[in-house]
Design a protein around this motif. Structure first.
Motif, PDB file in Angstrom:
ATOM      1  N   GLY A 148      33.608 -59.947  19.168  1.00  0.00           N
ATOM      2  CA  GLY A 148      33.213 -58.561  18.974  1.00  0.00           C
ATOM      3  C   GLY A 148      33.469 -58.094  17.556  1.00  0.00           C
ATOM      4  O   GLY A 148      33.484 -58.877  16.598  1.00  0.00           O
ATOM      5  N   ALA A 149      33.684 -56.788  17.400  1.00  0.00           N
ATOM      6  CA  ALA A 149      33.751 -56.178  16.069  1.00  0.00           C
ATOM      7  C   ALA A 149      35.002 -56.617  15.317  1.00  0.00           C
ATOM      8  O   ALA A 149      36.115 -56.502  15.825  1.00  0.00           O
ATOM      9  CB  ALA A 149      33.705 -54.663  16.183  1.00  0.00           C
ATOM     10  N   VAL A 150      34.802 -57.117  14.100  1.00  0.00           N
ATOM     11  CA  VAL A 150      35.914 -57.465  13.213  1.00  0.00           C
ATOM     12  C   VAL A 150      36.036 -56.454  12.082  1.00  0.00           C
ATOM     13  O   VAL A 150      37.132 -56.193  11.591  1.00  0.00           O
ATOM     14  CB  VAL A 150      35.753 -58.907  12.667  1.00  0.00           C
ATOM     15  CG1 VAL A 150      34.456 -59.086  11.889  1.00  0.00           C
ATOM     16  CG2 VAL A 150      36.932 -59.301  11.806  1.00  0.00           C
ATOM     17  N   MET A 151      34.906 -55.857  11.649  1.00  0.00           N
ATOM     18  CA  MET A 151      34.902 -54.819  10.622  1.00  0.00           C
ATOM     19  C   MET A 151      33.991 -53.683  11.081  1.00  0.00           C
ATOM     20  O   MET A 151      33.115 -53.864  11.929  1.00  0.00           O
ATOM     21  CB  MET A 151      34.446 -55.377   9.268  1.00  0.00           C
ATOM     22  CG  MET A 151      35.310 -56.530   8.780  1.00  0.00           C
ATOM     23  SD  MET A 151      34.849 -57.151   7.140  1.00  0.00           S
ATOM     24  CE  MET A 151      35.591 -55.903   6.081  1.00  0.00           C
ATOM     25  N   SER A 152      34.212 -52.522  10.524  1.00  0.00           N
ATOM     26  CA  SER A 152      33.593 -51.303  11.031  1.00  0.00           C
ATOM     27  C   SER A 152      32.255 -50.991  10.369  1.00  0.00           C
ATOM     28  O   SER A 152      31.915 -51.555   9.330  1.00  0.00           O
ATOM     29  CB  SER A 152      34.548 -50.128  10.834  1.00  0.00           C
ATOM     30  OG  SER A 152      35.746 -50.339  11.537  1.00  0.00           O
ATOM     31  N   ALA A 153      31.539 -50.068  10.976  1.00  0.00           N
ATOM     32  CA  ALA A 153      30.344 -49.500  10.348  1.00  0.00           C
ATOM     33  C   ALA A 153      30.774 -48.438   9.344  1.00  0.00           C
ATOM     34  O   ALA A 153      31.843 -47.828   9.479  1.00  0.00           O
ATOM     35  CB  ALA A 153      29.434 -48.888  11.413  1.00  0.00           C
ATOM     36  N   ASN A 154      29.939 -48.208   8.352  1.00  0.00           N
ATOM     37  CA  ASN A 154      30.308 -47.189   7.366  1.00  0.00           C
ATOM     38  C   ASN A 154      29.093 -46.362   6.956  1.00  0.00           C
ATOM     39  O   ASN A 154      27.947 -46.645   7.318  1.00  0.00           O
ATOM     40  CB  ASN A 154      30.976 -47.820   6.138  1.00  0.00           C
ATOM     41  CG  ASN A 154      30.031 -48.643   5.278  1.00  0.00           C
ATOM     42  OD1 ASN A 154      28.949 -49.031   5.704  1.00  0.00           O
ATOM     43  ND2 ASN A 154      30.447 -48.921   4.057  1.00  0.00           N
ATOM     44  N   GLY A 155      29.372 -45.330   6.193  1.00  0.00           N
ATOM     45  CA  GLY A 155      28.338 -44.462   5.652  1.00  0.00           C
ATOM     46  C   GLY A 155      28.963 -43.561   4.616  1.00  0.00           C
ATOM     47  O   GLY A 155      30.185 -43.525   4.448  1.00  0.00           O
ATOM     48  N   THR A 156      28.146 -42.840   3.902  1.00  0.00           N
ATOM     49  CA  THR A 156      28.634 -41.899   2.900  1.00  0.00           C
ATOM     50  C   THR A 156      28.032 -40.530   3.168  1.00  0.00           C
ATOM     51  O   THR A 156      27.000 -40.399   3.832  1.00  0.00           O
ATOM     52  CB  THR A 156      28.276 -42.352   1.481  1.00  0.00           C
ATOM     53  OG1 THR A 156      26.856 -42.481   1.366  1.00  0.00           O
ATOM     54  CG2 THR A 156      28.935 -43.684   1.146  1.00  0.00           C
ATOM     55  N   PHE A 157      28.684 -39.509   2.635  1.00  0.00           N
ATOM     56  CA  PHE A 157      28.154 -38.152   2.748  1.00  0.00           C
ATOM     57  C   PHE A 157      28.395 -37.389   1.447  1.00  0.00           C
ATOM     58  O   PHE A 157      29.296 -37.715   0.672  1.00  0.00           O
ATOM     59  CB  PHE A 157      28.786 -37.405   3.929  1.00  0.00           C
ATOM     60  CG  PHE A 157      30.273 -37.195   3.817  1.00  0.00           C
ATOM     61  CD1 PHE A 157      30.803 -36.077   3.187  1.00  0.00           C
ATOM     62  CD2 PHE A 157      31.155 -38.132   4.349  1.00  0.00           C
ATOM     63  CE1 PHE A 157      32.178 -35.890   3.080  1.00  0.00           C
ATOM     64  CE2 PHE A 157      32.525 -37.956   4.246  1.00  0.00           C
ATOM     65  CZ  PHE A 157      33.049 -36.828   3.614  1.00  0.00           C
ATOM     66  N   ARG A 158      27.538 -36.416   1.234  1.00  0.00           N
ATOM     67  CA  ARG A 158      27.654 -35.548   0.057  1.00  0.00           C
ATOM     68  C   ARG A 158      27.384 -34.120   0.499  1.00  0.00           C
ATOM     69  O   ARG A 158      26.414 -33.846   1.217  1.00  0.00           O
ATOM     70  CB  ARG A 158      26.642 -35.983  -1.007  1.00  0.00           C
ATOM     71  CG  ARG A 158      26.813 -35.306  -2.359  1.00  0.00           C
ATOM     72  CD  ARG A 158      25.863 -35.913  -3.383  1.00  0.00           C
ATOM     73  NE  ARG A 158      26.082 -37.341  -3.527  1.00  0.00           N
ATOM     74  CZ  ARG A 158      27.008 -37.883  -4.307  1.00  0.00           C
ATOM     75  NH1 ARG A 158      27.809 -37.097  -5.010  1.00  0.00           N
ATOM     76  NH2 ARG A 158      27.128 -39.189  -4.378  1.00  0.00           N
ATOM     77  N   VAL A 159      28.253 -33.197   0.102  1.00  0.00           N
ATOM     78  CA  VAL A 159      28.114 -31.786   0.440  1.00  0.00           C
ATOM     79  C   VAL A 159      27.980 -30.986  -0.854  1.00  0.00           C
ATOM     80  O   VAL A 159      28.895 -31.000  -1.691  1.00  0.00           O
ATOM     81  CB  VAL A 159      29.326 -31.271   1.246  1.00  0.00           C
ATOM     82  CG1 VAL A 159      29.130 -29.795   1.613  1.00  0.00           C
ATOM     83  CG2 VAL A 159      29.539 -32.112   2.499  1.00  0.00           C
ATOM     84  N   ARG A 160      26.831 -30.320  -1.011  1.00  0.00           N
ATOM     85  CA  ARG A 160      26.604 -29.476  -2.180  1.00  0.00           C
ATOM     86  C   ARG A 160      26.739 -28.018  -1.760  1.00  0.00           C
ATOM     87  O   ARG A 160      26.047 -27.562  -0.837  1.00  0.00           O
ATOM     88  CB  ARG A 160      25.222 -29.740  -2.781  1.00  0.00           C
ATOM     89  CG  ARG A 160      25.074 -31.144  -3.363  1.00  0.00           C
ATOM     90  CD  ARG A 160      23.710 -31.339  -4.022  1.00  0.00           C
ATOM     91  NE  ARG A 160      23.617 -32.600  -4.719  1.00  0.00           N
ATOM     92  CZ  ARG A 160      23.224 -33.739  -4.159  1.00  0.00           C
ATOM     93  NH1 ARG A 160      22.875 -33.751  -2.873  1.00  0.00           N
ATOM     94  NH2 ARG A 160      23.173 -34.862  -4.861  1.00  0.00           N
ATOM     95  N   LEU A 161      27.622 -27.308  -2.425  1.00  0.00           N
ATOM     96  CA  LEU A 161      27.906 -25.915  -2.114  1.00  0.00           C
ATOM     97  C   LEU A 161      27.368 -25.028  -3.227  1.00  0.00           C
ATOM     98  O   LEU A 161      27.674 -25.242  -4.415  1.00  0.00           O
ATOM     99  CB  LEU A 161      29.413 -25.711  -1.943  1.00  0.00           C
ATOM    100  CG  LEU A 161      30.028 -26.536  -0.798  1.00  0.00           C
ATOM    101  CD1 LEU A 161      31.506 -26.727  -1.012  1.00  0.00           C
ATOM    102  CD2 LEU A 161      29.753 -25.865   0.532  1.00  0.00           C
ATOM    103  N   ARG A 162      26.572 -24.053  -2.853  1.00  0.00           N
ATOM    104  CA  ARG A 162      25.949 -23.149  -3.820  1.00  0.00           C
ATOM    105  C   ARG A 162      26.481 -21.735  -3.611  1.00  0.00           C
ATOM    106  O   ARG A 162      26.352 -21.171  -2.522  1.00  0.00           O
ATOM    107  CB  ARG A 162      24.429 -23.141  -3.645  1.00  0.00           C
ATOM    108  CG  ARG A 162      23.677 -22.206  -4.587  1.00  0.00           C
ATOM    109  CD  ARG A 162      23.656 -22.757  -5.997  1.00  0.00           C
ATOM    110  NE  ARG A 162      22.825 -21.929  -6.877  1.00  0.00           N
ATOM    111  CZ  ARG A 162      22.649 -22.138  -8.173  1.00  0.00           C
ATOM    112  NH1 ARG A 162      23.258 -23.172  -8.750  1.00  0.00           N
ATOM    113  NH2 ARG A 162      21.896 -21.350  -8.900  1.00  0.00           N
ATOM    114  N   GLY A 163      27.126 -21.186  -4.647  1.00  0.00           N
ATOM    115  CA  GLY A 163      27.670 -19.837  -4.563  1.00  0.00           C
ATOM    116  C   GLY A 163      27.117 -18.950  -5.657  1.00  0.00           C
ATOM    117  O   GLY A 163      25.960 -19.106  -6.063  1.00  0.00           O
TER     118      GLY A 163
END
Length: 393
Positions: free
Chosen positions: A179-194
């Motif tokens: 079974g799983a030996v290493m994990s799934a991954n992903g990235t995220f980016r949050v842009r904040l506009r004020g």
């Protein structure tokens, strides 16, 4: 062609140090690919280019048995090296911070030994020298370019095997579950506009920096409060930018980070939670939030039969206590070897590089040259070649 194993190891170590001096980023491994191809040509091992800077080599193509593939990765990382080794990186801002130089040197040692015993191999062996593991989806490109096709004599690859050095795990130990030996991954980016303005008039602004700080804290609660306690996951904010003068509230702020989940299916749920938390906190601060979530690699999931075979090889080389450790699986790091294991049966192992070794992706990291011998012998055993410690003919 007779070779002595100590000579093979000495040469592989020299190759590793040479590769370490000249690291190249994903999809730019031209010099590294040239060194690999020159070594294969000198051994009279047929090969072809694959996925631009990748290489596929072939041994014992006419042998009647099962056809396996063995993989090494080539690319380095955009990290400033801070080691004091005598072969430190000569490329500013780039270093082999994950040990791919060692993986490549190890597979070249395997190539040399197997070539000298090619007539003894029970089946064909394909060697995969893969570019762009560090986020470049090199394995996917290798597959699309036919890395498993084999030759007209060998036919296609039936099973694929790989490994990674693992600092924090003692030398002589390894990880190789079903079974799983290493994990799934992903990235995220949050842009904040004020709405920016003078720091002395906060009431006249809508502060994206304050909102970014609140989002950062809020995202730390996704795992602890929005997922079941038995769900293995990591949500890490790894950068926050809001450039401005000391007396000026900026209009914009941006944060980014990484997601790790033990099960690939959980990734979309975590991405959804990140979006909802970021947008909700932004709204409370009267700023807007735009969230971009990008999956990278799926979990690296071993197939039971090949994993058992790889565990047998590990035990034969490392000894019966090889699995005596307390590292939980899957580890939360990720690997694009997952593409191979989605395409074919196979298995992947993590081999201990030292309990006190500097971590991967650190400027202080250096591959442990002592791993070349045992890792190469594990791969040689999988290929059906003679163990160099037993048969040096």
């Amino acid at each position: 062609m007779h070779v002595e194993w100590p000579e093979v190891l000495a040469e592989a170590t020299e190759v590793r140090h040479a590769l370490h001096r000249r690291p190249e980023l994903a999809w730019a491994e031209t010099e590294t690919a040239g060194a690999v191809r020159a070594a294969l040509a000198a051994l009279d091992i047929p090969f072809r280019e694959c996925a631009r800077t990748g290489t596929v080599a072939y041994l014992a193509s006419s042998a009647p048995g099962r056809h396996i593939a063995l993989r090494a990765d080539l690319d380095a990382m955009p990290i400033v090296e801070s080691t004091e080794v005598g072969y430190t990186s000569e490329v500013a801002g780039v270093m082999h911070a994950c040990g791919h130089d060692g993986h490549t040197a190890t597979l070249l040692a395997v190539a040399r030994w197997l070539k000298s015993h090619e007539r003894q191999l029970p089946g064909p062996v394909t060697l995969l020298f893969q570019p762009a593991e560090e986020g470049g989806h090199g394995a996917r490109e290798m597959i699309e370019d036919g890395c498993f096709a084999g030759t007209s004599d060998s036919g296609p690859v039936a099973e694929v095997f790989g490994w990674h050095n693992w600092p924090g795990l003692a030398v002589g130990h390894a990880i190789c579950p079903d079974g799983a030996v290493m994990s799934a991954n992903g990235t995220f980016r949050v842009r904040l506009r004020g709405a920016g303005g003078h720091a002395s008039q906060p009431e006249a602004t809508r502060d994206p920096v304050l909102a970014a700080a609140a989002v950062t804290v809020g995202l730390q609660q996704v795992v602890s409060r929005r997922l079941a306690p038995h769900t293995a996951a990591v949500v890490a904010v790894t950068s926050l930018r809001a450039e401005s003068a000391a007396t000026v509230t900026p209009d914009d702020a941006e944060l980014a980070g990484s997601v790790r989940v033990a099960q690939t299916a959980d990734r979309d749920h975590v991405f959804d939670l990140i979006t909802r938390v970021a947008e909700g906190i932004a709204s409370a601060h009267e700023v807007s939030a735009t969230v971009e979530a990008s999956p990278r690699y799926d979990a690296t999931v071993n197939h039971a039969g090949p994993a058992a075979e790889l565990r047998e090889a590990l035990a034969s080389v490392l000894g019966d206590e090889w699995a005596g450790h307390d590292v939980g699986v899957p580890v939360m790091a990720s690997e694009d070897f997952s593409y191979y294991l989605r395409a074919l049966p196979g298995a992947f192992a993590l081999i201990g590089a030292g309990a006190t070794a500097s971590p991967l992706h650190s400027g202080n990291y250096d591959f442990n040259d002592d791993l070349i011998d045992p890792a190469a012998r594990v791969l040689i055993r999988l290929a059906g070649g003679p163990d160099p410690h037993v048969d040096s003919r």
